[in-house]
Design a protein around this motif. Structure first.
Motif, PDB file in Angstrom:
ATOM      1  N   MET A 155       0.846  -1.177   0.000  1.00  0.00           N
ATOM      2  CA  MET A 155       0.000   0.000   0.000  1.00  0.00           C
ATOM      3  C   MET A 155       0.891   1.239   0.000  1.00  0.00           C
ATOM      4  O   MET A 155       1.931   1.268   0.639  1.00  0.00           O
ATOM      5  N   GLY A 156       0.495   2.253  -0.768  1.00  0.00           N
ATOM      6  CA  GLY A 156       1.301   3.465  -0.869  1.00  0.00           C
ATOM      7  C   GLY A 156       1.238   4.313   0.391  1.00  0.00           C
ATOM      8  O   GLY A 156       0.420   4.102   1.280  1.00  0.00           O
ATOM      9  N   LYS A 157       2.125   5.276   0.444  1.00  0.00           N
ATOM     10  CA  LYS A 157       2.231   6.147   1.606  1.00  0.00           C
ATOM     11  C   LYS A 157       1.248   7.327   1.513  1.00  0.00           C
ATOM     12  O   LYS A 157       0.875   7.752   0.421  1.00  0.00           O
ATOM     13  N   THR A 158       0.891   7.838   2.685  1.00  0.00           N
ATOM     14  CA  THR A 158       0.015   9.008   2.769  1.00  0.00           C
ATOM     15  C   THR A 158       0.805  10.170   3.353  1.00  0.00           C
ATOM     16  O   THR A 158       1.493  10.019   4.375  1.00  0.00           O
ATOM     17  N   LEU A 159       0.708  11.327   2.718  1.00  0.00           N
ATOM     18  CA  LEU A 159       1.371  12.523   3.219  1.00  0.00           C
ATOM     19  C   LEU A 159       0.329  13.562   3.618  1.00  0.00           C
ATOM     20  O   LEU A 159      -0.691  13.724   2.949  1.00  0.00           O
ATOM     21  N   TYR A 160       0.628  14.274   4.695  1.00  0.00           N
ATOM     22  CA  TYR A 160      -0.202  15.396   5.129  1.00  0.00           C
ATOM     23  C   TYR A 160       0.625  16.669   4.988  1.00  0.00           C
ATOM     24  O   TYR A 160       1.680  16.816   5.603  1.00  0.00           O
ATOM     25  N   PHE A 161       0.143  17.584   4.138  1.00  0.00           N
ATOM     26  CA  PHE A 161       0.819  18.856   3.898  1.00  0.00           C
ATOM     27  C   PHE A 161       0.228  19.906   4.832  1.00  0.00           C
ATOM     28  O   PHE A 161      -0.955  20.237   4.736  1.00  0.00           O
ATOM     29  N   GLU A 162       1.061  20.429   5.720  1.00  0.00           N
ATOM     30  CA  GLU A 162       0.621  21.427   6.678  1.00  0.00           C
ATOM     31  C   GLU A 162       1.049  22.798   6.145  1.00  0.00           C
ATOM     32  O   GLU A 162       2.202  23.203   6.282  1.00  0.00           O
ATOM     33  N   CYS A 163       0.109  23.490   5.510  1.00  0.00           N
ATOM     34  CA  CYS A 163       0.422  24.708   4.755  1.00  0.00           C
ATOM     35  C   CYS A 163       0.143  25.982   5.533  1.00  0.00           C
ATOM     36  O   CYS A 163      -0.524  26.900   5.049  1.00  0.00           O
ATOM     37  N   TYR A 164       0.661  26.063   6.763  1.00  0.00           N
ATOM     38  CA  TYR A 164       0.415  27.230   7.600  1.00  0.00           C
ATOM     39  C   TYR A 164       1.215  28.440   7.159  1.00  0.00           C
ATOM     40  O   TYR A 164       0.972  29.547   7.626  1.00  0.00           O
ATOM     41  N   SER A 165       2.187  28.231   6.285  1.00  0.00           N
ATOM     42  CA  SER A 165       2.905  29.362   5.684  1.00  0.00           C
ATOM     43  C   SER A 165       2.789  29.254   4.171  1.00  0.00           C
ATOM     44  O   SER A 165       3.714  29.553   3.426  1.00  0.00           O
ATOM     45  N   GLY A 166       1.620  28.775   3.723  1.00  0.00           N
ATOM     46  CA  GLY A 166       1.402  28.635   2.294  1.00  0.00           C
ATOM     47  C   GLY A 166       2.189  27.478   1.716  1.00  0.00           C
ATOM     48  O   GLY A 166       2.567  26.539   2.424  1.00  0.00           O
ATOM     49  N   ILE A 167       2.449  27.550   0.419  1.00  0.00           N
ATOM     50  CA  ILE A 167       3.188  26.479  -0.260  1.00  0.00           C
ATOM     51  C   ILE A 167       3.741  27.022  -1.560  1.00  0.00           C
ATOM     52  O   ILE A 167       3.121  27.840  -2.229  1.00  0.00           O
ATOM     53  N   SER A 168       4.943  26.559  -1.904  1.00  0.00           N
ATOM     54  CA  SER A 168       5.513  26.910  -3.198  1.00  0.00           C
ATOM     55  C   SER A 168       6.184  25.661  -3.735  1.00  0.00           C
ATOM     56  O   SER A 168       6.332  24.655  -3.027  1.00  0.00           O
ATOM     57  N   GLY A 169       6.619  25.716  -4.968  1.00  0.00           N
ATOM     58  CA  GLY A 169       7.267  24.560  -5.572  1.00  0.00           C
ATOM     59  C   GLY A 169       8.536  24.166  -4.862  1.00  0.00           C
ATOM     60  O   GLY A 169       8.781  23.002  -4.549  1.00  0.00           O
ATOM     61  N   ASP A 170       9.391  25.140  -4.582  1.00  0.00           N
ATOM     62  CA  ASP A 170      10.657  24.775  -3.964  1.00  0.00           C
ATOM     63  C   ASP A 170      10.488  24.319  -2.532  1.00  0.00           C
ATOM     64  O   ASP A 170      11.221  23.463  -2.049  1.00  0.00           O
ATOM     65  N   MET A 171       9.520  24.861  -1.826  1.00  0.00           N
ATOM     66  CA  MET A 171       9.261  24.398  -0.461  1.00  0.00           C
ATOM     67  C   MET A 171       8.808  22.941  -0.493  1.00  0.00           C
ATOM     68  O   MET A 171       9.200  22.139   0.354  1.00  0.00           O
ATOM     69  N   THR A 172       7.998  22.615  -1.483  1.00  0.00           N
ATOM     70  CA  THR A 172       7.508  21.242  -1.605  1.00  0.00           C
ATOM     71  C   THR A 172       8.654  20.279  -1.841  1.00  0.00           C
ATOM     72  O   THR A 172       8.776  19.236  -1.187  1.00  0.00           O
ATOM     73  N   VAL A 173       9.519  20.609  -2.803  1.00  0.00           N
ATOM     74  CA  VAL A 173      10.652  19.730  -3.113  1.00  0.00           C
ATOM     75  C   VAL A 173      11.553  19.578  -1.891  1.00  0.00           C
ATOM     76  O   VAL A 173      11.994  18.474  -1.553  1.00  0.00           O
TER      77      VAL A 173
END
Length: 293
Positions: free
Chosen positions: A1-19
């Protein structure tokens, strides 16, 4: 079974932050570098490091363009501080990777071509021909660009295929999107859950003049994908279109479980500095049923 991620975007999100956050979670840097190399894009280098944001240590990922050795602040692309004045995008990314988006550079050094404006017909084949990008990562990356083009088209009154990305189509944005998808695939993620997206207030400068935060394409992505938005009193852009597009295209839309175990934590730095820690925190948790679209 694949993994689950929770993105906590309390300071927004950008491409480089994600990577950066995904690398901090354990995505293989060598796999990422090989995948990006197979895109055959020129005029940039990658920078990996660690920084401290308001007392919190975080991973930092930056796409350094030839002739642009400064931090792009990504106005949320935050990570890419490119504040690029994009043709259709009006966010500044923090390429400064914090991105404060703060500079308006038109990245164009692509194969020495001057300011290149790329559309889906140029970007999708480039992704398809990247031999070191897995089929799943390729499909995710193409979906992110298609969702982004649809939002830009809606904002500017054009069909998606006629949208030419000045900023997102530039090297750093192609790299951010493909990199995020390669890292998700490498981690074996099949479910992506997100918190509300926290955004600041004020204005961003773009080619069409001053635009309110959230930038028009960012807001359209949030609307179309039914993502939850929370406006804060922070001055400045915290959600970049690239970050919003990743969540709009790949998010599962399911709620965070009432209880879960945290298996790993990844923290990605934004390029800007705020009164709060400008980081994206991503948790690998123990539950998840839906697959990435």
């Amino acid at each position: 079974m694949g993994k689950t991620l929770y993105f906590e975007c309390y300071s927004g999100i950008s491409g480089d932050m994600t990577v950066a956050a995904l690398l901090d979670l354990g995505a293989d840097q060598k796999v990422l570098e090989q995948a990006l190399s197979s895109l055959h894009l020129e005029g940039y280098s990658l920078r990996f490091g660690r920084v401290n944001k308001n007392g919190i240590e975080a991973a930092d990922f930056d796409v350094v363009l030839e002739g642009h050795e400064h931090h792009h602040e990504h106005h949320h692309e935050q990570e890419h501080g490119h504040e690029h004045t994009h043709e259709y995008h009006c966010h500044e990314h923090e390429h400064s990777h914090e991105h404060g988006h703060a500079h308006v550079h038109e990245h164009s050094h692509i194969h020495g071509e001057g300011h290149v404006h790329r559309g889906l017909k140029e970007i999708l084949p480039m992704i398809d021909q990247a031999e070191a990008v897995t089929p799943h990562a390729r499909e995710m990356a193409k979906k992110v660009f298609e969702v982004l083009a649809k939002a830009e088209g809606k904002v500017h009154g054009k069909p998606p295929e006629e949208v030419h990305f000045h900023e997102v189509g530039a090297v750093d944005s192609i790299v951010d999107i493909v990199a995020a998808c390669v890292c998700l695939d490498n981690l074996g993620v099949d479910t992506l859950i997100t918190s509300p997206l926290f955004e600041g207030t004020g204005w961003v400068q773009c080619q069409h003049g001053l635009m309110p935060v959230p930038a028009p394409a960012t807001l359209e992505l949030i609307r179309a994908a039914d993502l939850s938005l929370r406006i804060t009193g922070v001055q400045g852009e915290m959600i970049t279109p690239t970050g919003a597009a990743i969540l709009a295209a790949l998010g599962s839309r399911e709620p965070l479980p009432k209880s879960f175990q945290v298996e790993k934590i990844g923290i990605g730095a934004g390029k800007k500095d705020f009164d709060h820690a400008n980081v994206l925190r991503v948790m690998m948790i123990d539950s998840g049923k839906k697959k990435l679209n």
